[in-house]
Design an enzyme around this catalytic site. Structure first.
Site, PDB file in Angstrom:
ATOM      1  N   TYR A 150       0.644  -1.257  -0.065  1.00 37.12           N
ATOM      2  CA  TYR A 150      -0.017  -0.117   0.184  1.00 37.12           C
ATOM      3  C   TYR A 150       0.973   1.347  -0.036  1.00 37.12           C
ATOM      4  O   TYR A 150       0.602   2.222  -0.742  1.00 37.12           O
ATOM      5  CB  TYR A 150      -0.964  -0.143   1.185  1.00 37.12           C
ATOM      6  CG  TYR A 150      -1.816   1.063   1.346  1.00 37.12           C
ATOM      7  CD1 TYR A 150      -3.161   0.982   0.780  1.00 37.12           C
ATOM      8  CD2 TYR A 150      -1.661   2.017   2.181  1.00 37.12           C
ATOM      9  CE1 TYR A 150      -4.013   1.951   1.010  1.00 37.12           C
ATOM     10  CE2 TYR A 150      -2.479   2.993   2.557  1.00 37.12           C
ATOM     11  CZ  TYR A 150      -3.997   2.865   1.883  1.00 37.12           C
ATOM     12  OH  TYR A 150      -4.781   4.049   1.877  1.00 37.12           O
ATOM     13  N   LYS A 154       0.728   4.049  -2.690  1.00 35.76           N
ATOM     14  CA  LYS A 154       0.390   5.488  -2.541  1.00 35.76           C
ATOM     15  C   LYS A 154       1.583   6.394  -2.680  1.00 35.76           C
ATOM     16  O   LYS A 154       1.201   7.465  -3.255  1.00 35.76           O
ATOM     17  CB  LYS A 154       0.066   5.663  -1.164  1.00 35.76           C
ATOM     18  CG  LYS A 154      -1.167   4.992  -0.739  1.00 35.76           C
ATOM     19  CD  LYS A 154      -2.282   5.330  -1.766  1.00 35.76           C
ATOM     20  CE  LYS A 154      -3.802   5.016  -1.317  1.00 35.76           C
ATOM     21  NZ  LYS A 154      -4.733   5.138  -2.198  1.00 35.76           N
TER      22      LYS A 154
HETATM   23  P1  NAP Z   1     -13.034   2.123   1.821  1.00 34.75           P
HETATM   24  O1  NAP Z   1     -14.422   2.548   2.638  1.00 34.75           O
HETATM   25  O2  NAP Z   1     -12.539   0.840   1.766  1.00 34.75           O
HETATM   26  O3  NAP Z   1     -14.101   2.475   0.201  1.00 34.75           O
HETATM   27  C1  NAP Z   1     -13.295   2.088  -0.910  1.00 34.75           C
HETATM   28  C2  NAP Z   1     -14.335   1.781  -2.060  1.00 34.75           C
HETATM   29  O4  NAP Z   1     -13.416   1.422  -3.276  1.00 34.75           O
HETATM   30  C3  NAP Z   1     -14.861   0.587  -1.561  1.00 34.75           C
HETATM   31  O5  NAP Z   1     -16.296   0.995  -1.986  1.00 34.75           O
HETATM   32  C4  NAP Z   1     -14.559  -0.417  -2.608  1.00 34.75           C
HETATM   33  O6  NAP Z   1     -15.391  -1.253  -3.105  1.00 34.75           O
HETATM   34  C5  NAP Z   1     -13.912   0.363  -3.687  1.00 34.75           C
HETATM   35  N1  NAP Z   1     -13.209  -0.196  -4.538  1.00 34.75           N
HETATM   36  C6  NAP Z   1     -12.262  -1.339  -4.313  1.00 34.75           C
HETATM   37  N2  NAP Z   1     -11.659  -1.845  -5.274  1.00 34.75           N
HETATM   38  C7  NAP Z   1     -12.033  -1.381  -6.438  1.00 34.75           C
HETATM   39  C8  NAP Z   1     -12.212  -1.587  -7.620  1.00 34.75           C
HETATM   40  N3  NAP Z   1     -10.976  -2.392  -8.272  1.00 34.75           N
HETATM   41  N4  NAP Z   1     -12.724  -0.888  -8.712  1.00 34.75           N
HETATM   42  C9  NAP Z   1     -13.813  -0.027  -8.082  1.00 34.75           C
HETATM   43  N5  NAP Z   1     -14.033   0.326  -6.763  1.00 34.75           N
HETATM   44  C10 NAP Z   1     -13.185  -0.615  -6.042  1.00 34.75           C
HETATM   45  O7  NAP Z   1     -12.032   3.217   1.753  1.00 34.75           O
HETATM   46  P2  NAP Z   1     -11.776   4.790   2.125  1.00 34.75           P
HETATM   47  O8  NAP Z   1     -11.177   4.824   3.556  1.00 34.75           O
HETATM   48  O9  NAP Z   1     -13.010   5.365   1.891  1.00 34.75           O
HETATM   49  O10 NAP Z   1     -10.678   5.019   1.304  1.00 34.75           O
HETATM   50  C11 NAP Z   1     -10.848   5.947   0.105  1.00 34.75           C
HETATM   51  C12 NAP Z   1      -9.523   6.202  -0.511  1.00 34.75           C
HETATM   52  O11 NAP Z   1      -8.680   7.040   0.354  1.00 34.75           O
HETATM   53  C13 NAP Z   1      -8.530   4.962  -0.774  1.00 34.75           C
HETATM   54  O12 NAP Z   1      -7.746   5.141  -1.978  1.00 34.75           O
HETATM   55  C14 NAP Z   1      -7.638   4.758   0.233  1.00 34.75           C
HETATM   56  O13 NAP Z   1      -6.467   4.045   0.119  1.00 34.75           O
HETATM   57  C15 NAP Z   1      -7.313   6.304   0.720  1.00 34.75           C
HETATM   58  N6  NAP Z   1      -7.131   6.636   2.222  1.00 34.75           N
HETATM   59  C16 NAP Z   1      -7.866   6.275   3.146  1.00 34.75           C
HETATM   60  C17 NAP Z   1      -7.700   6.529   4.108  1.00 34.75           C
HETATM   61  C18 NAP Z   1      -8.333   6.115   5.450  1.00 34.75           C
HETATM   62  O14 NAP Z   1      -7.707   6.319   6.700  1.00 34.75           O
HETATM   63  N7  NAP Z   1      -9.537   5.619   5.461  1.00 34.75           N
HETATM   64  C19 NAP Z   1      -6.177   7.116   4.635  1.00 34.75           C
HETATM   65  C20 NAP Z   1      -5.480   7.370   3.459  1.00 34.75           C
HETATM   66  C21 NAP Z   1      -5.876   7.065   2.327  1.00 34.75           C
HETATM   67  P3  NAP Z   1     -15.684  -2.679  -2.196  1.00 34.75           P
HETATM   68  O15 NAP Z   1     -16.346  -2.149  -0.939  1.00 34.75           O
HETATM   69  O16 NAP Z   1     -16.632  -3.674  -3.303  1.00 34.75           O
HETATM   70  O17 NAP Z   1     -14.308  -3.322  -2.107  1.00 34.75           O
END
Ligand code: NAP
Length: 249
Positions: A150, A154
């Site tokens: 990851y 990133k």
């Molecule tokens: P999340 O709640 O897990 O949501 C991610 C979404 O992406 C889910 O709906 C997932 O669908 C979808 N997804 C996964 N694989 C996919 C694919 N191949 N094609 C289309 N959609 C896909 O994550 P989040 O926390 O909101 O994070 C959103 C972004 O911010 C991500 O890039 C993450 O790495 C980044 N981020 C998050 C945090 C944090 O603290 N939360 C921190 C830094 C960066 P499914 O449910 O069907 O898998």
């Protein structure tokens, strides 16, 4: 100019909040996630607030599905001029226990997915001579135990962003990255579960280490996306903003 935005991974979490925010900002929003049905809540939240949205099912790491999705969005909503590459997955493990599949899926969703989506969408931005691309990086890009895959993806997205900024700038297209710190979503809930910590105490522990003394929420990131996408941000490109409640994670 059409005001159409695509947000990937928008069924929930940061993507859902971003889709809703861009709709409030006046964009018709393609709410894209693996399954169109999973996008229903985000779409109905946008529509009940008076906005316009389209649920689109596609795997961002699949070239054919991506092209079909972008073609459909252009036909049904209008040419997309904003793209938020937000879809993401984690497959955390210490390096010596990390499988080939754990490495590949994380690279494919974050890096290949952002590449495919951007390549398909940029055509419309260049034709419009205006565009905004926002890529979701992470504080993990600075290195994070258990996240060799990851963190690499990133960090890679930051290089991708800077290159897009250089190549596309003359067409009126900016590209920027947001690197969130700890944001309360299903993704971080899964992390708490994996390490066997109760969610409330995990959030409290993480918040205690954050200078602004709280955990992040999806709307914190949506607000930053809204800023990068705004007309007035047209001279900001190739940047990474850490949205982490302090200078580091
Ligand atoms: P999340 O709640 O897990 O949501 C991610 C979404 O992406 C889910 O709906 C997932 O669908 C979808 N997804 C996964 N694989 C996919 C694919 N191949 N094609 C289309 N959609 C896909 O994550 P989040 O926390 O909101 O994070 C959103 C972004 O911010 C991500 O890039 C993450 O790495 C980044 N981020 C998050 C945090 C944090 O603290 N939360 C921190 C830094 C960066 P499914 O449910 O069907 O898998």
């Amino acid at each position: 100019m059409s005001k159409v935005a695509i947000v990937t991974g928008a069924a929930r979490g940061i993507g859902a909040a971003t889709a809703q925010r861009l709709a409030q900002d006046g964009f018709a929003v393609a709410v894209l996630d693996l399954k169109a049905d999973d996008c229903a809540d985000t779409v109905s939240a946008i529509e009940s607030a008076g906005g316009k949205a389209l649920a689109v099912g596609a795997d961002v790491s699949d070239a054919e599905q991506v092209q079909a999705a972008v073609d459909r969005i252009a036909a049904e909503l209008g040419p997309p001029v904003v793209l938020v590459n937000n879809a993401g997955v984690t497959r955390d493990n210490l390096l010596f226990k990390m499988s080939d599949a754990d490495w590949d899926v994380v690279m494919n969703v974050h890096l290949r997915g952002s590449f495919l989506m951007t390549r398909a969408a940029q055509k419309h931005m260049i034709e419009a001579k205006w565009g905004r691309i926002v890529n979701l990086s992470s504080t993990s890009a600075l290195g994070n135990r258990g996240q060799a895959n990851y963190a690499t993806a990133k960090a890679g997205l930051q290089g991708f962003t800077k290159t897009l900024a250089i190549e596309l700038g003359k067409f009126g297209v900016t590209a920027n990255s947001i690197a969130p710190g700890f944001i309360q979503t299903e993704m971080t809930k899964a992390t708490a579960e994996r390490i066997g910590e109760e969610w409330e105490s995990y959030v409290a522990k993480r918040a205690a280490a954050i200078p602004v003394a709280r955990a992040g929420i999806p709307e914190d990131i949506a607000h930053t996306v809204s800023f990068f996408v705004s007309e007035g941000a047209g001279f900001i490109s190739g940047q990474v903003v850490y949205v982490a409640g302090g200078p580091r994670n």
